[in-house]
Write a protein that holds these residues in place. Structure first.
Motif, short mmCIF file in Angstrom:
data_model
loop_
_atom_site.label_atom_id
_atom_site.label_comp_id
_atom_site.label_asym_id
_atom_site.label_seq_id
_atom_site.Cartn_x
_atom_site.Cartn_y
_atom_site.Cartn_z
N CYS A 7 0.83 -1.21 0.00
CA CYS A 7 0.00 0.00 0.00
C CYS A 7 0.87 1.27 0.00
O CYS A 7 1.75 1.41 0.84
N CYS A 10 0.32 3.21 3.53
CA CYS A 10 0.74 2.74 4.86
C CYS A 10 1.69 1.55 4.79
O CYS A 10 2.04 0.99 5.82
N GLY A 12 1.00 -1.31 3.96
CA GLY A 12 0.27 -2.52 4.36
C GLY A 12 0.14 -3.50 3.21
O GLY A 12 0.52 -3.22 2.07
N CYS A 35 -6.43 -2.63 0.98
CA CYS A 35 -5.31 -2.76 1.92
C CYS A 35 -5.86 -3.29 3.25
O CYS A 35 -6.82 -2.75 3.78
N CYS A 38 -5.06 -0.20 6.17
CA CYS A 38 -5.70 1.12 6.23
C CYS A 38 -7.01 1.19 5.45
O CYS A 38 -7.71 2.19 5.52
#
Ligand SMILES: [Zn+2]
Length: 212
Positions: A7, A10, A12, A35, A38
């Motif tokens: 991501c 973030c 992620g 994601c 987030c």
């Protein structure tokens, strides 16, 4: 299947997801990438209704094609409107709001007449027309995002948008308070000058109330 990039917001881990909605007799499966950390996500594509992707012919997607499309969009950072809005600066959010209101007044929308939204949209359209940014007779296809960006720098437009927040939030300010709030508001959306934390907090809540 393509590898999904982590991501960009973030770092992620993204996953291809499926959601099903019941439509008359059928279950419609929609695919998207989200994601896990987030919640940033792409648009959803189903395998039921015909779509045109990047100007291709309208057709029903196969499951494979839907998954490939959302994976590709994720990797190109093409996110859904909510994700984009969540990560915009306040200035861009206000420009986005101006564009959305202008679209209502320029193309017509199912907005109740006399609602703050409708009145504000028409005030903005009037300014755009006065400034020659929108000309009905021109038959041009306008980029309303560009028009909104230009209008954002117009002091009259900032007053209109602030008046809209004020009305939606029932602030009932007196003229002195309006001046003070207007100043803080401009500083806040420009993101460059100090704004009292209490006021900053209140403005963020006001923006949330109108979907920003
Ligand atoms: Zn994320």
């Amino acid at each position: 299947m393509k590898n999904l990039n982590t991501c960009p917001y973030c770092n992620g881990i993204p996953k291809v997801k499926k959601t099903s909605i019941k439509f008359i007799e059928n279950n419609i499966d929609k695919y998207y990438v989200e994601c896990s950390d987030c919640g940033a996500a792409t648009n959803q594509y189903d395998t039921f209704f015909p779509v045109s992707i990047y100007g291709s012919d309208f057709h029903k997607m196969s499951k494979k094609e839907a998954i490939e499309t959302v994976s590709e969009q994720w990797n190109k950072c093409m996110f859904n409107a909510y994700t984009k809005l969540m990560h915009m600066s306040y200035k861009d959010k206000v420009i986005w709001q101006i564009r959305s209101l202008l679209t209502d007044a320029w193309y017509g929308a199912m907005v109740p007449v006399d609602s703050p939204e409708w009145k504000t949209a028409w005030k903005l359209r009037k300014v755009a027309e006065d400034r020659g940014l929108l000309v009905l007779q021109s038959k041009k296809q306008y980029d309303l995002g560009e028009v909104a960006r230009t209008l954002f720098n117009d002091i009259q437009v900032k007053d209109i948008i602030f008046g809209y927040f004020e009305e939606v939030n029932n602030m009932n300010l007196n003229p002195d308070e309006i001046r003070e709030w207007n100043l803080y508001f401009n500083n806040f959306i420009e993101g460059k000058e100090y704004v009292k934390p209490s006021i900053k907090d209140r403005i963020s809540k006001m923006l949330i109330k109108i979907g920003m």
